[in-house]
Enzyme design. Structure first.
Site, PDB file in Angstrom:
ATOM      1  N   ASN A   1       0.826  -1.205   0.000  1.00 41.44           N
ATOM      2  CA  ASN A   1       0.000   0.000   0.000  1.00 41.44           C
ATOM      3  C   ASN A   1       0.861   1.257   0.000  1.00 41.44           C
ATOM      4  OD1 ASN A   1      -2.016  -1.825   0.193  1.00 41.44           O
ATOM      5  ND2 ASN A   1      -2.461  -1.470   2.354  1.00 41.44           N
TER       6      ASN A   1
ATOM      7  N   HIS B   1       5.694  -0.488  -2.842  1.00 42.71           N
ATOM      8  CA  HIS B   1       5.215   0.252  -4.016  1.00 42.71           C
ATOM      9  C   HIS B   1       5.264   1.764  -3.805  1.00 42.71           C
ATOM     10  CE1 HIS B   1       2.865  -3.589  -5.410  1.00 42.71           C
ATOM     11  NE2 HIS B   1       4.173  -3.673  -5.632  1.00 42.71           N
TER      12      HIS B   1
HETATM   13  C1  BJW Z   1     -10.195  -7.494   2.330  1.00 37.55           C
HETATM   14  C2  BJW Z   1     -10.987  -6.510   2.843  1.00 37.55           C
HETATM   15  C3  BJW Z   1     -11.050  -6.471   4.216  1.00 37.55           C
HETATM   16  C4  BJW Z   1     -11.052  -6.271   0.632  1.00 37.55           C
HETATM   17  N1  BJW Z   1     -10.391  -7.357   4.905  1.00 37.55           N
HETATM   18  N2  BJW Z   1      -9.528  -8.407   2.936  1.00 37.55           N
HETATM   19  C5  BJW Z   1       5.255 -12.481 -12.631  1.00 37.55           C
HETATM   20  C6  BJW Z   1       4.137 -13.027 -13.235  1.00 37.55           C
HETATM   21  C7  BJW Z   1       3.273 -12.222 -13.995  1.00 37.55           C
HETATM   22  C8  BJW Z   1       3.512 -10.861 -14.147  1.00 37.55           C
HETATM   23  C9  BJW Z   1       4.623 -10.329 -13.541  1.00 37.55           C
HETATM   24  C10 BJW Z   1       5.473 -11.129 -12.806  1.00 37.55           C
HETATM   25  N3  BJW Z   1       6.468 -10.356 -12.309  1.00 37.55           N
HETATM   26  C11 BJW Z   1       6.243  -9.066 -12.705  1.00 37.55           C
HETATM   27  C12 BJW Z   1       5.132  -9.027 -13.473  1.00 37.55           C
HETATM   28  C13 BJW Z   1       4.539  -7.810 -14.130  1.00 37.55           C
HETATM   29  C14 BJW Z   1       3.709  -6.973 -13.150  1.00 37.55           C
HETATM   30  C15 BJW Z   1       2.594  -7.834 -12.603  1.00 37.55           C
HETATM   31  O1  BJW Z   1       2.633  -8.335 -11.506  1.00 37.55           O
HETATM   32  N4  BJW Z   1       1.535  -7.994 -13.378  1.00 37.55           N
HETATM   33  C16 BJW Z   1       0.383  -8.821 -12.951  1.00 37.55           C
HETATM   34  C17 BJW Z   1      -0.843  -7.929 -12.713  1.00 37.55           C
HETATM   35  C18 BJW Z   1       0.128  -9.880 -13.977  1.00 37.55           C
HETATM   36  N5  BJW Z   1       4.563  -6.424 -12.095  1.00 37.55           N
HETATM   37  C19 BJW Z   1       5.225  -5.298 -12.249  1.00 37.55           C
HETATM   38  O2  BJW Z   1       5.189  -4.661 -13.287  1.00 37.55           O
HETATM   39  C20 BJW Z   1       6.086  -4.840 -11.071  1.00 37.55           C
HETATM   40  N6  BJW Z   1       7.385  -4.525 -11.552  1.00 37.55           N
HETATM   41  C21 BJW Z   1       8.256  -5.459 -11.928  1.00 37.55           C
HETATM   42  O3  BJW Z   1       8.051  -6.644 -11.768  1.00 37.55           O
HETATM   43  O4  BJW Z   1       9.395  -4.947 -12.465  1.00 37.55           O
HETATM   44  C22 BJW Z   1      10.364  -5.813 -13.039  1.00 37.55           C
HETATM   45  C23 BJW Z   1      11.477  -4.956 -13.591  1.00 37.55           C
HETATM   46  C24 BJW Z   1      12.782  -5.275 -13.280  1.00 37.55           C
HETATM   47  C25 BJW Z   1      13.819  -4.476 -13.789  1.00 37.55           C
HETATM   48  C26 BJW Z   1      13.521  -3.373 -14.561  1.00 37.55           C
HETATM   49  C27 BJW Z   1      12.211  -3.052 -14.863  1.00 37.55           C
HETATM   50  C28 BJW Z   1      11.165  -3.845 -14.365  1.00 37.55           C
HETATM   51  C29 BJW Z   1       5.532  -3.549 -10.480  1.00 37.55           C
HETATM   52  C30 BJW Z   1       4.178  -3.712  -9.890  1.00 37.55           C
HETATM   53  C31 BJW Z   1       3.688  -2.352  -9.395  1.00 37.55           C
HETATM   54  C32 BJW Z   1       2.252  -2.405  -8.907  1.00 37.55           C
HETATM   55  N7  BJW Z   1       1.789  -1.081  -8.734  1.00 37.55           N
HETATM   56  C33 BJW Z   1       0.446  -0.865  -8.195  1.00 37.55           C
HETATM   57  C34 BJW Z   1       0.166   0.656  -8.237  1.00 37.55           C
HETATM   58  C35 BJW Z   1       0.968   1.363  -7.128  1.00 37.55           C
HETATM   59  C36 BJW Z   1       0.717   2.835  -7.096  1.00 37.55           C
HETATM   60  C37 BJW Z   1      -0.710   3.159  -6.778  1.00 37.55           C
HETATM   61  O5  BJW Z   1      -1.252   2.780  -5.735  1.00 37.55           O
HETATM   62  O6  BJW Z   1      -1.311   3.824  -7.619  1.00 37.55           O
HETATM   63  O7  BJW Z   1       0.364  -1.368  -6.845  1.00 37.55           O
HETATM   64  S1  BJW Z   1      -0.811  -1.823  -9.040  1.00 37.55           S
HETATM   65  C38 BJW Z   1      -1.793  -2.115  -7.596  1.00 37.55           C
HETATM   66  O8  BJW Z   1      -1.833  -3.545  -7.330  1.00 37.55           O
HETATM   67  C39 BJW Z   1      -1.018  -1.476  -6.424  1.00 37.55           C
HETATM   68  C40 BJW Z   1      -1.185  -2.527  -5.349  1.00 37.55           C
HETATM   69  O9  BJW Z   1      -0.161  -2.364  -4.378  1.00 37.55           O
HETATM   70  C41 BJW Z   1      -1.102  -3.810  -6.125  1.00 37.55           C
HETATM   71  C42 BJW Z   1      -1.673  -4.992  -5.407  1.00 37.55           C
HETATM   72  O10 BJW Z   1      -3.052  -4.841  -5.196  1.00 37.55           O
HETATM   73  P1  BJW Z   1      -3.692  -5.426  -3.852  1.00 37.55           P
HETATM   74  O11 BJW Z   1      -3.137  -4.734  -2.698  1.00 37.55           O
HETATM   75  O12 BJW Z   1      -3.582  -6.897  -3.858  1.00 37.55           O
HETATM   76  O13 BJW Z   1      -5.230  -4.939  -3.992  1.00 37.55           O
HETATM   77  P2  BJW Z   1      -6.462  -5.656  -4.714  1.00 37.55           P
HETATM   78  O14 BJW Z   1      -7.534  -4.640  -4.863  1.00 37.55           O
HETATM   79  O15 BJW Z   1      -6.041  -6.381  -5.927  1.00 37.55           O
HETATM   80  O16 BJW Z   1      -6.954  -6.753  -3.655  1.00 37.55           O
HETATM   81  C43 BJW Z   1      -7.598  -6.402  -2.437  1.00 37.55           C
HETATM   82  C44 BJW Z   1      -7.857  -7.681  -1.669  1.00 37.55           C
HETATM   83  O17 BJW Z   1      -8.324  -7.340  -0.380  1.00 37.55           O
HETATM   84  C45 BJW Z   1      -8.919  -8.591  -2.307  1.00 37.55           C
HETATM   85  O18 BJW Z   1      -8.428  -9.918  -2.298  1.00 37.55           O
HETATM   86  C46 BJW Z   1     -10.116  -8.446  -1.369  1.00 37.55           C
HETATM   87  O19 BJW Z   1     -10.892  -9.650  -1.273  1.00 37.55           O
HETATM   88  C47 BJW Z   1      -9.456  -8.128  -0.059  1.00 37.55           C
HETATM   89  N8  BJW Z   1     -10.240  -7.332   0.877  1.00 37.55           N
HETATM   90  N9  BJW Z   1     -11.517  -5.750   1.769  1.00 37.55           N
HETATM   91  C48 BJW Z   1      -9.639  -8.308   4.285  1.00 37.55           C
HETATM   92  N10 BJW Z   1     -11.812  -5.523   4.809  1.00 37.55           N
END
Ligand code: BJW
Ligand code: ZN
Length: 262
Positions: free
Chosen positions: A110, A137
């Site tokens: 977050n 992040h």
């Molecule tokens: C509750 C609840 C309650 C609700 N109680 N629960 C391997 C495989 C496939 C792809 C990749 C891989 N490795 C890398 C990638 C590419 C990519 C990626 O992962 N893509 C996938 C989507 C397929 N990753 C990247 O690009 C990363 N960079 C990278 O790997 O760089 C390599 C590199 C090396 C060298 C040079 C250059 C590059 C970077 C990822 C950056 C993510 N950024 C974001 C935005 C941040 C800024 C912002 O906030 O605006 O981060 S995206 C967004 O998703 C944000 C979050 O931190 C992140 C995760 O989301 P999160 O926290 O899981 O939220 P939700 O909404 O998805 O889930 C909420 C959950 O809570 C749900 O399950 C609900 O059920 C639950 N919930 N209320 C308990 N009360």
């Protein structure tokens, strides 16, 4: 169950035992932990991605193409987050990390700063540093220069009315951007190494409120499992981690974590 046989502990009881017995704990949190504070999640119903296309906003390409639109989204979220306060889930984790009977590292995806604020609140006048999270992040309240990398506290309100009113770097005049990690960008190598080192060394990985879809963060719990540790997941819904979890606690973080941690 036949009479006289000991009843198997319920999931909460099993998770409490795992936590009690763990000398080293790594906690991975996602947007779900802040949902009860009023911060929208990304992928759940009503989440941030439902009304905006992530690839239009959370990428360096989007910022290069139209920085005003990207800033509009971040300025809205920055102001929203500033009005939110840590909830019982953040505070329970901060209490856990402040205990001196075990090693606890909070690792968060977050950018809202609520773990940090919970650390100060839970510690009151004592030293709160043990409960400061690793922010994988970045932080939405900070700006970073897209040209020279200079970091600065972000303005509480950003004038997004025109490209010419967007914030500029005091060091080089380049465009400032939110200090967060977008898709396709590398996480800070020291930060991600520290998170994986802690996960490998942990007896328990506690994962809270993440859809576990975004890597490399989503791979952190596997590091604990591969090294022989346990995995406890707290989430409203199943995730790709659920089949791997030692215990899954289905419920809201703000209710489950105080029950788990005390
Ligand atoms: C509750 C609840 C309650 C609700 N109680 N629960 C391997 C495989 C496939 C792809 C990749 C891989 N490795 C890398 C990638 C590419 C990519 C990626 O992962 N893509 C996938 C989507 C397929 N990753 C990247 O690009 C990363 N960079 C990278 O790997 O760089 C390599 C590199 C090396 C060298 C040079 C250059 C590059 C970077 C990822 C950056 C993510 N950024 C974001 C935005 C941040 C800024 C912002 O906030 O605006 O981060 S995206 C967004 O998703 C944000 C979050 O931190 C992140 C995760 O989301 P999160 O926290 O899981 O939220 P939700 O909404 O998805 O889930 C909420 C959950 O809570 C749900 O399950 C609900 O059920 C639950 N919930 N209320 C308990 N009360
Ligand atoms: Zn600069």
């Amino acid at each position: 169950m036949s009479e006289g046989r000991t009843r198997a502990p319920d999931p909460l009881g099993r998770a409490r035992t795992l936590l009690h017995d763990a000398a080293r704990v790594v906690v991975l949190t996602g947007a779900g932990i802040s949902a009860e504070s009023g911060v929208p999640t990304f992928r759940a119903a009503g989440g941030l991605w439902k009304s905006f296309q992530p690839e239009e906003l959370a990428t360096p390409e989007a910022f290069a193409r139209d920085p005003r639109v990207v800033w509009e989204w971040y300025a809205w979220r920055r102001e929203l987050v500033a009005r939110c306060v840590p909830n019982e889930g953040h505070l329970a984790l901060a209490r856990l990390a402040l205990r001196d009977d075990r090693d606890v590292l909070i690792v968060t995806q977050n950018v809202d700063g609520l773990h940090h604020r919970a650390a100060r609140e839970a510690a009151r006048t004592a030293d709160h540093r043990r409960a400061i999270p690793l922010e994988l992040h970045g932080a939405i309240h900070r700006d970073r220069c897209a040209v020279c990398g200079f970091k600065t506290a972000g303005a509480a309100e950003v004038d997004v009315s025109d490209a010419s009113t967007l914030p500029r770097c005091a060091a080089c005049g380049g465009a400032l951007r939110p200090d967060v990690v977008w898709f396709g960008e590398a996480l800070d190598p020291e930060t991600i190494d520290e998170a994986f080192d802690a996960a490998r060394a942990a007896d328990l990985c506690l994962v809270v409120g993440t859809s576990a879809l975004v890597h490399p963060a989503a791979s952190i719990p596997a590091a604990t499992l591969h090294a022989g540790g346990a995995l406890v997941e707290v989430n409203l819904e199943p995730t790709p981690l659920t089949p791997l979890a030692t215990v899954s606690l289905r419920g809201a973080a703000g209710e489950v974590l105080p029950a788990l941690i005390g």
